[in-house]
Design a protein around this motif. Structure first.
Motif, PDB file in Angstrom:
ATOM      1  N   GLU A 156       8.875  94.206 105.977  1.00  0.00           N
ATOM      2  CA  GLU A 156       8.842  92.837 105.463  1.00  0.00           C
ATOM      3  C   GLU A 156       9.100  91.891 106.622  1.00  0.00           C
ATOM      4  N   VAL A 157       8.196  90.944 106.839  1.00  0.00           N
ATOM      5  CA  VAL A 157       8.321  90.012 107.956  1.00  0.00           C
ATOM      6  C   VAL A 157       9.466  89.046 107.693  1.00  0.00           C
ATOM      7  N   ILE A 158      10.384  88.978 108.650  1.00  0.00           N
ATOM      8  CA  ILE A 158      11.536  88.074 108.556  1.00  0.00           C
ATOM      9  C   ILE A 158      11.222  86.755 109.246  1.00  0.00           C
ATOM     10  N   SER A 159      10.649  86.862 110.456  1.00  0.00           N
ATOM     11  CA  SER A 159      10.298  85.647 111.193  1.00  0.00           C
ATOM     12  C   SER A 159       9.085  85.908 112.068  1.00  0.00           C
ATOM     13  N   ALA A 160       8.348  84.859 112.341  1.00  0.00           N
ATOM     14  CA  ALA A 160       7.178  84.952 113.200  1.00  0.00           C
ATOM     15  C   ALA A 160       7.083  83.658 114.006  1.00  0.00           C
ATOM     16  N   SER A 161       6.769  83.800 115.279  1.00  0.00           N
ATOM     17  CA  SER A 161       6.621  82.612 116.117  1.00  0.00           C
ATOM     18  C   SER A 161       5.559  82.876 117.175  1.00  0.00           C
ATOM     19  N   TYR A 162       5.089  81.816 117.790  1.00  0.00           N
ATOM     20  CA  TYR A 162       4.131  81.968 118.879  1.00  0.00           C
ATOM     21  C   TYR A 162       4.360  80.855 119.886  1.00  0.00           C
ATOM     22  N   SER A 163       3.935  81.113 121.105  1.00  0.00           N
ATOM     23  CA  SER A 163       3.959  80.082 122.130  1.00  0.00           C
ATOM     24  C   SER A 163       2.772  80.304 123.051  1.00  0.00           C
ATOM     25  N   THR A 164       2.276  79.220 123.599  1.00  0.00           N
ATOM     26  CA  THR A 164       1.145  79.277 124.506  1.00  0.00           C
ATOM     27  C   THR A 164       1.649  78.969 125.908  1.00  0.00           C
ATOM     28  N   PHE A 182      13.964  99.128 116.238  1.00  0.00           N
ATOM     29  CA  PHE A 182      15.419  99.024 116.293  1.00  0.00           C
ATOM     30  C   PHE A 182      16.065  99.666 115.071  1.00  0.00           C
ATOM     31  N   GLY A 183      15.441 100.690 114.556  1.00  0.00           N
ATOM     32  CA  GLY A 183      15.985 101.358 113.369  1.00  0.00           C
ATOM     33  C   GLY A 183      15.520 100.671 112.109  1.00  0.00           C
ATOM     34  N   SER A 184      16.329  99.742 111.603  1.00  0.00           N
ATOM     35  CA  SER A 184      15.951  99.066 110.358  1.00  0.00           C
ATOM     36  C   SER A 184      15.109  97.820 110.599  1.00  0.00           C
ATOM     37  N   THR A 185      14.942  97.429 111.852  1.00  0.00           N
ATOM     38  CA  THR A 185      14.103  96.269 112.162  1.00  0.00           C
ATOM     39  C   THR A 185      13.074  96.635 113.228  1.00  0.00           C
ATOM     40  N   ILE A 186      12.002  95.871 113.254  1.00  0.00           N
ATOM     41  CA  ILE A 186      10.905  96.077 114.204  1.00  0.00           C
ATOM     42  C   ILE A 186      10.598  94.731 114.836  1.00  0.00           C
ATOM     43  N   GLU A 187      10.313  94.772 116.131  1.00  0.00           N
ATOM     44  CA  GLU A 187       9.852  93.569 116.813  1.00  0.00           C
ATOM     45  C   GLU A 187       8.458  93.850 117.342  1.00  0.00           C
ATOM     46  N   VAL A 188       7.517  92.994 116.995  1.00  0.00           N
ATOM     47  CA  VAL A 188       6.140  93.135 117.458  1.00  0.00           C
ATOM     48  C   VAL A 188       5.842  91.952 118.372  1.00  0.00           C
ATOM     49  N   VAL A 189       5.380  92.265 119.583  1.00  0.00           N
ATOM     50  CA  VAL A 189       4.975  91.226 120.529  1.00  0.00           C
ATOM     51  C   VAL A 189       3.494  91.417 120.804  1.00  0.00           C
ATOM     52  N   LEU A 190       2.720  90.380 120.524  1.00  0.00           N
ATOM     53  CA  LEU A 190       1.269  90.401 120.766  1.00  0.00           C
ATOM     54  C   LEU A 190       0.962  89.340 121.811  1.00  0.00           C
ATOM     55  N   ILE A 191       0.252  89.734 122.857  1.00  0.00           N
ATOM     56  CA  ILE A 191      -0.165  88.783 123.884  1.00  0.00           C
ATOM     57  C   ILE A 191      -1.683  88.799 123.919  1.00  0.00           C
ATOM     58  N   SER A 192      -2.255  87.623 123.709  1.00  0.00           N
ATOM     59  CA  SER A 192      -3.719  87.540 123.725  1.00  0.00           C
ATOM     60  C   SER A 192      -4.139  86.319 124.531  1.00  0.00           C
ATOM     61  N   GLY A 193      -5.403  86.281 124.871  1.00  0.00           N
ATOM     62  CA  GLY A 193      -5.951  85.127 125.562  1.00  0.00           C
ATOM     63  C   GLY A 193      -6.287  84.039 124.554  1.00  0.00           C
ATOM     64  N   LEU A 194      -6.490  82.850 125.049  1.00  0.00           N
ATOM     65  CA  LEU A 194      -6.830  81.733 124.169  1.00  0.00           C
ATOM     66  C   LEU A 194      -8.163  81.954 123.465  1.00  0.00           C
ATOM     67  N   VAL A 234      -1.485  83.524 124.773  1.00  0.00           N
ATOM     68  CA  VAL A 234      -0.742  83.199 123.553  1.00  0.00           C
ATOM     69  C   VAL A 234       0.186  84.374 123.263  1.00  0.00           C
ATOM     70  N   PHE A 235       1.477  84.096 123.146  1.00  0.00           N
ATOM     71  CA  PHE A 235       2.484  85.109 122.879  1.00  0.00           C
ATOM     72  C   PHE A 235       2.933  84.977 121.423  1.00  0.00           C
ATOM     73  N   HIS A 236       2.720  86.034 120.640  1.00  0.00           N
ATOM     74  CA  HIS A 236       3.163  86.069 119.242  1.00  0.00           C
ATOM     75  C   HIS A 236       4.345  87.027 119.159  1.00  0.00           C
ATOM     76  N   THR A 237       5.394  86.623 118.471  1.00  0.00           N
ATOM     77  CA  THR A 237       6.544  87.498 118.260  1.00  0.00           C
ATOM     78  C   THR A 237       6.829  87.551 116.768  1.00  0.00           C
ATOM     79  N   ILE A 238       6.897  88.772 116.251  1.00  0.00           N
ATOM     80  CA  ILE A 238       7.141  88.959 114.816  1.00  0.00           C
ATOM     81  C   ILE A 238       8.333  89.888 114.660  1.00  0.00           C
ATOM     82  N   HIS A 239       9.270  89.482 113.831  1.00  0.00           N
ATOM     83  CA  HIS A 239      10.425  90.321 113.501  1.00  0.00           C
ATOM     84  C   HIS A 239      10.270  90.749 112.050  1.00  0.00           C
ATOM     85  N   ALA A 240      10.344  92.053 111.839  1.00  0.00           N
ATOM     86  CA  ALA A 240      10.182  92.586 110.489  1.00  0.00           C
ATOM     87  C   ALA A 240      11.324  93.550 110.200  1.00  0.00           C
ATOM     88  N   GLN A 241      11.629  93.669 108.926  1.00  0.00           N
ATOM     89  CA  GLN A 241      12.684  94.573 108.480  1.00  0.00           C
ATOM     90  C   GLN A 241      12.067  95.635 107.583  1.00  0.00           C
TER      91      GLN A 241
END
Length: 179
Positions: free
Chosen positions: A137-145, A106-118, A150-157
């Motif tokens: 630089e990572v701003i926020s990181a979250s995950y949900s199962t 997104f220009g100055s920000t990046i979103e990384v989505v990782l989907i993996s198995g358990l 497992v879905f990981h979402t990382i927002h970095a600037q």
């Protein structure tokens, strides 16, 4: 003295009874107001309280039967879904090979989505290190199962906006790390 107490107790009973009747009338009016208007062919004023109560009881029975019917339909659909879910899972897995790495720039920000198995383990801090090494630089990181994923979402600037981040390189390194 005795006559006065008996008169006052009689008045008290009359007051209590009047209050009870007023309360019951209010409750019947509330009940009648909850019923849909299409149930009343004549106006509400023309129906006796007894008729209104009978109408309410019939309407509640109809609603109860409808709820039970909808529950049966829901259960039947759940059983059908369970029978077909194994073939649906197989077809979904063919279309989606795990792990998945998605990177959005997104220009100055990046979103990384990782989907993996358990069962696929990787160190989350290593993903953060890759982003940091590449200038983000990572701003926020979250995950949900969800189910077996497992879905990981990382927002970095981007740290230095003039230099930016080479997203294709980040994506490549993350693929190597996770796969």
């Amino acid at each position: 003295m005795k006559k006065r107490t008996s008169e006052s107790s009689r008045l008290d009973r009359k007051t209590v009874e009047r209050n009870r009747r007023i309360h019951m009338k209010d409750l019947c009016l509330k009940l009648a107001s909850l019923l849909p208007p299409h149930l009343f062919k004549p106006s509400k004023d023309m129906l006796s309280q007894q008729d209104q109560l009978e109408l309410a009881a019939c309407y509640i029975k109809q609603l109860r039967e409808r709820v039970e019917g909808l529950k049966r339909v829901k259960e039947e659909q759940a059983i059908t879904t369970t029978r077909t879910s194994s073939s649906a899972k197989t077809s979904m897995m063919i279309g989606l090979r795990l792990p998945v790495v998605e990177l959005r720039d997104f220009g100055s920000t990046i979103e990384v989505v990782l989907i993996s198995g358990l069962n696929k383990n990787f160190m989350f801090y290593e993903v953060i290190n890759v982003l940091s090494d590449e200038g983000a630089e990572v701003i926020s990181a979250s995950y949900s199962t969800v189910g077996d994923k497992v879905f990981h979402t990382i927002h970095a600037q981007v740290r230095i906006s003039r230099v930016g981040v080479e997203t294709s390189r980040v994506c490549e390194r993350l693929q190597e790390l996770i796969c």
